[in-house]
Design a protein around this motif. Sequence first.
Motif, short mmCIF file in Angstrom:
data_model
loop_
_atom_site.label_atom_id
_atom_site.label_comp_id
_atom_site.label_asym_id
_atom_site.label_seq_id
_atom_site.Cartn_x
_atom_site.Cartn_y
_atom_site.Cartn_z
N GLN A 1 -2.07 5.17 2.79
CA GLN A 1 -3.11 4.16 2.82
C GLN A 1 -2.85 3.15 3.95
OE1 GLN A 1 -3.46 2.11 -0.97
NE2 GLN A 1 -5.63 2.64 -1.00
N ASP B 1 -13.26 5.80 1.81
CA ASP B 1 -12.84 5.40 0.46
C ASP B 1 -11.44 4.78 0.50
OD1 ASP B 1 -15.20 6.36 -0.48
OD2 ASP B 1 -14.37 8.23 -1.30
N SER B 2 -10.56 5.40 1.26
CA SER B 2 -9.19 4.93 1.36
C SER B 2 -9.16 3.51 1.96
CB SER B 2 -8.37 5.90 2.21
OG SER B 2 -7.03 5.50 2.27
N LEU C 1 0.85 -1.21 0.00
CA LEU C 1 0.00 0.00 0.00
C LEU C 1 0.88 1.25 0.00
CD1 LEU C 1 -2.49 -1.13 2.82
CD2 LEU C 1 -2.81 -1.35 0.34
N THR C 2 0.31 2.39 -0.35
CA THR C 2 1.05 3.64 -0.19
C THR C 2 1.18 3.87 1.32
OG1 THR C 2 -0.94 5.01 -0.07
CG2 THR C 2 -0.03 4.60 -2.28
N LYS D 1 -11.64 1.33 1.91
CA LYS D 1 -12.26 0.40 0.95
C LYS D 1 -11.25 0.00 -0.13
CE LYS D 1 -16.15 -0.47 2.60
NZ LYS D 1 -16.22 -1.83 3.13
N ARG D 2 -10.50 0.98 -0.64
CA ARG D 2 -9.49 0.68 -1.65
C ARG D 2 -8.40 -0.22 -1.09
NH1 ARG D 2 -10.01 5.98 -3.21
NH2 ARG D 2 -8.28 6.61 -1.88
N GLY D 3 -7.95 0.10 0.11
CA GLY D 3 -6.90 -0.70 0.75
C GLY D 3 -7.37 -2.13 0.98
N GLU D 4 -8.60 -2.25 1.45
CA GLU D 4 -9.16 -3.60 1.69
C GLU D 4 -9.18 -4.41 0.40
OE1 GLU D 4 -13.08 -2.96 3.23
OE2 GLU D 4 -12.38 -2.74 5.30
N ALA D 5 -9.63 -3.77 -0.68
CA ALA D 5 -9.73 -4.47 -1.97
C ALA D 5 -8.36 -4.96 -2.42
CB ALA D 5 -10.33 -3.54 -3.03
N ILE D 6 -7.34 -4.13 -2.24
CA ILE D 6 -5.98 -4.52 -2.63
C ILE D 6 -5.49 -5.71 -1.81
CG2 ILE D 6 -3.55 -3.77 -2.60
CD1 ILE D 6 -4.61 -0.91 -3.26
N ASP E 1 -7.51 -8.97 -2.53
CA ASP E 1 -7.16 -9.48 -3.85
C ASP E 1 -5.80 -10.18 -3.81
OD1 ASP E 1 -7.55 -9.62 -6.80
OD2 ASP E 1 -5.75 -8.35 -6.79
#
Lengths: 121, 121
Positions: free
Chosen positions: A22, A52-53, A18-19, A55-60, A63
């Motif tokens: 994030q 949002d941050s 992650l960044t 949710k994006r982190g979770e998805a990464i 996956d």
Amino acid sequence: MAKNLELSYLIDFYGDVLTDKQRDVMDQYYNADLSLAEIAENFGITRQGVRDSIKRGEAILLDLEDKVGFARRHRELQDKSAQLQALAKDIEFRNNAGYARSDAIAKDVEQMLALLETLDD
Amino acid sequence: MAKNLELSYLIDFYGDVLTDKQRDVMDQYYNADLSLAEIAENFGITRQGVRDSIKRGEAILLDLEDKVGFARRHRELQDKSAQLQALAKDIEFRNNAGYARSDAIAKDVEQMLALLETLDD
């Protein structure tokens, strides 16, 4: 949004993909257990931005675990390690008790070797 | 471009994060040991296209290993597993030989338990 404990575990394994920001947001949410409002204040962004941050982190992370499976394998390894430790302690006990040519020790060793065969699956 | 054997290993661990095509190209190059020209023909693209795809794939896999370290940990695990197997076989031998209250078995077990402590590091 209900916190998923699995995510806390995945942050440990894959957090570095992650960044920095994030990862820090995820860490404050999942490991330090801060609220969205507290995290929003810490980063000077909106609660929606935090959401949002995350949710994006979770998805990464989910996956990556789906594709690499490192966390799952690590749990299996911990389980096998505990079984091996129990076997080793059993051998220790039986050896100390002075059972020579012990069938029980032989059985422990057999189980150990079988477990070790699968250790790096 | 010299083939890096490490990459073959990384494809096993992280190959699923690549696109299907990228993984297939990498697989043909690193595992099936085909030439750039052969791979170009298989995919109907230029040799430069193959080269670029391999370079991008390598960068992704090396970056992931740098951040996640799964391949390195797996090698350490294989090494420890081999040591544990040797210790278990030593116990087996000594037990069969009938050494009761064996200091050697006690030492084997001690080493095993120490190794097991670090197994999931």
